[in-house]
Write a protein that holds these residues in place. Structure first.
Motif, PDB file in Angstrom:
ATOM      1  N   ASN A   1       4.548   1.607  10.046  1.00 31.94           N
ATOM      2  CA  ASN A   1       4.526   0.555   9.027  1.00 31.94           C
ATOM      3  C   ASN A   1       5.518  -0.554   9.354  1.00 31.94           C
ATOM      4  OD1 ASN A   1       2.579   1.896   7.592  1.00 31.94           O
ATOM      5  ND2 ASN A   1       4.036   2.935   6.235  1.00 31.94           N
TER       6      ASN A   1
ATOM      7  N   LEU B   1       4.179  -4.203   7.910  1.00 27.89           N
ATOM      8  CA  LEU B   1       3.746  -3.922   6.542  1.00 27.89           C
ATOM      9  C   LEU B   1       4.963  -3.745   5.645  1.00 27.89           C
ATOM     10  CD1 LEU B   1       0.847  -1.416   7.260  1.00 27.89           C
ATOM     11  CD2 LEU B   1       0.603  -3.561   6.005  1.00 27.89           C
ATOM     12  N   ASP B   2       6.098  -3.505   6.246  1.00 25.64           N
ATOM     13  CA  ASP B   2       7.299  -3.197   5.484  1.00 25.64           C
ATOM     14  C   ASP B   2       8.491  -3.701   6.278  1.00 25.64           C
ATOM     15  OD1 ASP B   2       8.635  -2.245   3.343  1.00 25.64           O
ATOM     16  OD2 ASP B   2       8.040  -0.147   3.593  1.00 25.64           O
TER      17      ASP B   2
ATOM     18  N   ARG C   1       7.330 -12.791   2.910  1.00 30.21           N
ATOM     19  CA  ARG C   1       6.158 -11.969   2.633  1.00 30.21           C
ATOM     20  C   ARG C   1       4.881 -12.569   3.235  1.00 30.21           C
ATOM     21  NH1 ARG C   1       4.843  -8.042  -1.625  1.00 30.21           N
ATOM     22  NH2 ARG C   1       2.642  -8.397  -2.033  1.00 30.21           N
TER      23      ARG C   1
END
Ligand code: ATP
Ligand code: MG
Lengths: 249, 410
Positions: A57, A62-63, A82
């Protein structure tokens, strides 16, 4: 300053991810320093809960890590917003999931088009490129089929076509064969190997040594750390095994 | 993602559970239909009030004989004949900006051929039609010589004309009012219903002398020249309030009332009465629309509820979309467009049902309705706004999901 030309595609230093559940502090990832070069095919292994998915991830944007450094293709991911992360995933990374994650009641070709929709590619070009990718994974004749009308292996091929369609820097596959039988797994691995031979960087998580044997490098995780980093100079050829099995049958 | 693309995604998502989508729209459908019907009915009622006010004649004072209150006891209008034709003449004479018209009222049975009808008789002078701004549909008005000679001529209202004569031209015909033969010399134009709901066209006008002497009989004759009402028209551009006070002062002086004593007549400014009526009908129309818009808001809450459910159900889809590159605004747009699609389709269906219902009411109940395009547009715009407002929170919730958790959601 741009880093010097031959820098690794993935570069992590002391990458850590900490989850706090009340008083409990869970170090899902506890200082991982790994470099992965362009064109490598890497298998990530380790017991359940060792941090494999957490690692995927993070390198999949994604993170964000709790601490440590991560550079993807030279870019410092920790500094991205983001939406910049979203664009990074869109342009740079193709995801393949254990459970395929296709949109239900949506034709295969439209599933493959999805990343291009968010890339702002016009509809006509989207369609052409998606059809090309479906042909490449051997599903040119199933473009109008919905996921429910496809076998597990076929669904995973659609997912791989979707991962490829933006021509990403790398493919991240978290247990791509976890939901497939051994024969279908072999087919998927043959496809991933073929892509890798074409120059695509592939990182995949697997529990099964039969799957890991096709990778040129194996990272073993335990308790959030890399405990073994071994190269396999002569990975086996999934396509050859498949052909041999066909002959035997 | 383009708006068209978002719209396609929204339609597909809504089509997955058609019944649920339809039920969710129902709130908006009912709300929009109710707003449209209420506005149509309210505007219709208001239009009728305005028409009635116009029919009354403008700048009018109405004086009724008898006090409104006497020693604290309410007597009702017309208790005691305290006004006279001379009062009316004095008002016209002493206050130049006014024109006063006395009227004597009674009821009578009228007969023409084998038709008969019970109606209201007004004994009047020619000023009456001028003060009341009453036009003639046919024939002519009687003149002062008819008053002086107490001739047996009359004008009839539309209702009387219809009831007695049907299609026959009434002018020149002879009718019997309480057995007394009268020649119909004119027919009044229709005024429709009064504000109190009575039929203003159900009447007969005749010279005041004739009414007193030949029709309304002995009781009226006992008090010579007394009348029940005096209508006073104040010329355009003069202050009604001032005229009202002048008339009051003049009558008190003529009736020799001591300072501090109650009026023995009641004086009303009809404009004020009408304005109050109009205001209250407007408030009523607003109130109806407000009540209807409450159901729109309830419909909006229904949309929010379903959108929240939908976001939860599709958490993994949202995670997947984020993984392949959807930005915050893409997800926000997707769910916002879905909510607005629900509310707008509901709104349009609501418009159809609302317009249909309003026309049905007009047809079946005979109510006056006014269907303004603005009110339809307003209702649709309101539905749109509801979709945006109540869709925003669920959409933002979706857009703020953590991609990792969304992908792992079971
Ligand atoms: N959102 C979270 N909140 C709290 N703890 C988490 C969260 N995500 C992961 N963890 C914990 O982090 C550790 C690593 O999880 P991870 O999913 O990376 O393991 P994994 O190696 O992929 O295991 P598996 O082979 O079962 O998929 C686990 O102990 C897990 O419980
Ligand atoms: Mg995992």
């Amino acid at each position: 300053m741009e880093p010097p030309a031959p820098f690794p595609l993935i570069h992590t230093r002391d990458l850590a991810k900490v989850y706090r559940l009340g008083d409990n502090v869970i170090k899902a990832l506890d200082g991982v320093s790994v470099d992965i070069a362009r064109g490598e095919m890497t298998a990530v292994m380790g017991p359940s809960g060792s941090g494999k998915s957490t690692f995927m991830n993070l390198i999949g944007c994604l993170d964000l890590p709790s601490s440590g450094e991560y550079r993807l293709d030279g870019r410092d991911v920790a500094a991205l917003t983001r939406d910049e992360l979203a664009t990074m995933r869109n342009r740079g990374i193709g995801f393949v999931f254990q459970n395929f994650n296709l949109l239900a009641r949506t034709a295969a070709v439209e599933n493959v088009e999805l990343p291009l929709v968010y890339a702002g590619v016009p509809a006509r070009e989207r369609h052409t490129r998606a059809m090309e990718m479906l042909a490449k994974v051997g599903l040119g004749d199933r473009a109008d089929h919905h996921p429910a009308q496809l076998s597990g292996g076929q669904q995973q091929r659609v997912a791989i076509a979707r991962a490829l369609v933006t021509q990403p820097l790398l493919i991240l596959a978290d247990e791509p064969t976890g939901a497939l039988d051994s024969r279908t797994s072999l087919e998927i691995m043959a496809l991933l190997q073929e892509l890798n031979r074409g120059g695509m960087t592939v990182v995949l998580v697997t529990h099964e040594p039969e799957v890991a044997r096709f990778a040129g490098r194996i990272l073993r995780f335990r308790d959030g750390r890399v405990v073994q980093d071994e190269s396999n100079h002569r990975p086996e050829d999934a396509a050859a095994i498949l052909a041999a099995e066909r002959k035997a049958a | 993602m383009t708006l068209f693309g978002l719209l396609r995604v929204a339609m597909r998502a809504l089509a997955v559970s058609k019944l649920r989508s339809a039920l969710t729209m129902l709130g908006i459908i009912i709300g929009v239909a109710a707003v449209i019907v209420m506005i149509a009915v309210g505007a219709g009622a208001q239009a009728r009030v305005e028409e009635q006010i116009r029919s009354l004649g403008s700048n009018l004072l109405l004086i009724l004989s008898g006090a409104t209150t006497s020693g604290g006891v309410r007597m009702g209008f017309g208790s005691g004949q305290t006004l006279s034709e001379d009062d009316a003449a004095a008002i016209s004479r002493e206050i130049p900006e006014t024109l006063a018209a006395p009227a004597l009222r009674g009821t009578a049975q009228v007969i023409w051929g084998n038709q008969n009808w019970s109606t209201v008789i007004f004994g009047i002078t020619p000023e009456y039609v001028e003060v009341r701004q009453w036009e003639l549909a046919a024939g002519h008005m009687f003149d002062p010589t008819d008053i002086a000679g107490a001739t047996k001529v009359c004008l009839i209202g539309q209702t009387v004309a219809r009831q007695l004569f049907g299609g026959v031209d009434p002018v020149g015909q002879v009718i019997r009012v309480r057995r007394v033969p009268f020649t119909v010399i004119g027919v009044l134009e229709g005024k429709g219903q009064s504000m109190m709901g009575s039929d203003q066209d159900d009447l007969i006008l005749m010279p005041i002398t004739t009414a007193r002497n030949r029709v309304l009989g002995a009781s009226a004759r006992a008090k010579q020249r007394s009348v029940g009402t005096i209508w006073v028209k104040v010329q355009e551009g003069h202050d009604m309030k001032a005229a009202e006070e002048q008339v009051r002062a003049l009558l008190r002086q003529r009736h020799r009332l001591q300072p501090g004593a109650d009026d023995d007549f009641s004086l009303r400014n009809l404009e004020e009465v009408a304005a109050t009526q109009e205001a209250s009908s407007r408030v009523l129309a607003l109130l109806l629309a407000a009540v209807a818009s409450v159901s729109l808001v309830v419909g909006g809450i229904g949309i929010m509820n379903i959108m929240l459910v939908s976001v939860t159900e599709r958490t993994r889809e949202i995670g997947l979309r984020m993984a392949v590159g959807a930005r915050t605004r893409d997800i926000l747009g997707q769910f916002l467009v879905e909510a607005v699609t629900l509310s707008l389709i509901g709104g349009l269906v609501g418009v159809l049902i609302g317009v249909g219902t309003a026309m049905g009411i007009a047809e079946l109940a005979g109510w006056r309705i006014v269907l303004a395009p603005e009110s339809v547009m307003l209702a649709v715009a309101f539905a749109f706004a509801i979709g945006v407002f109540f869709g925003f929170y669920p959409a933002r919730k979706a857009a703020r999901l953590n991609p990792v958790e969304a992908l792992r959601f079971e």
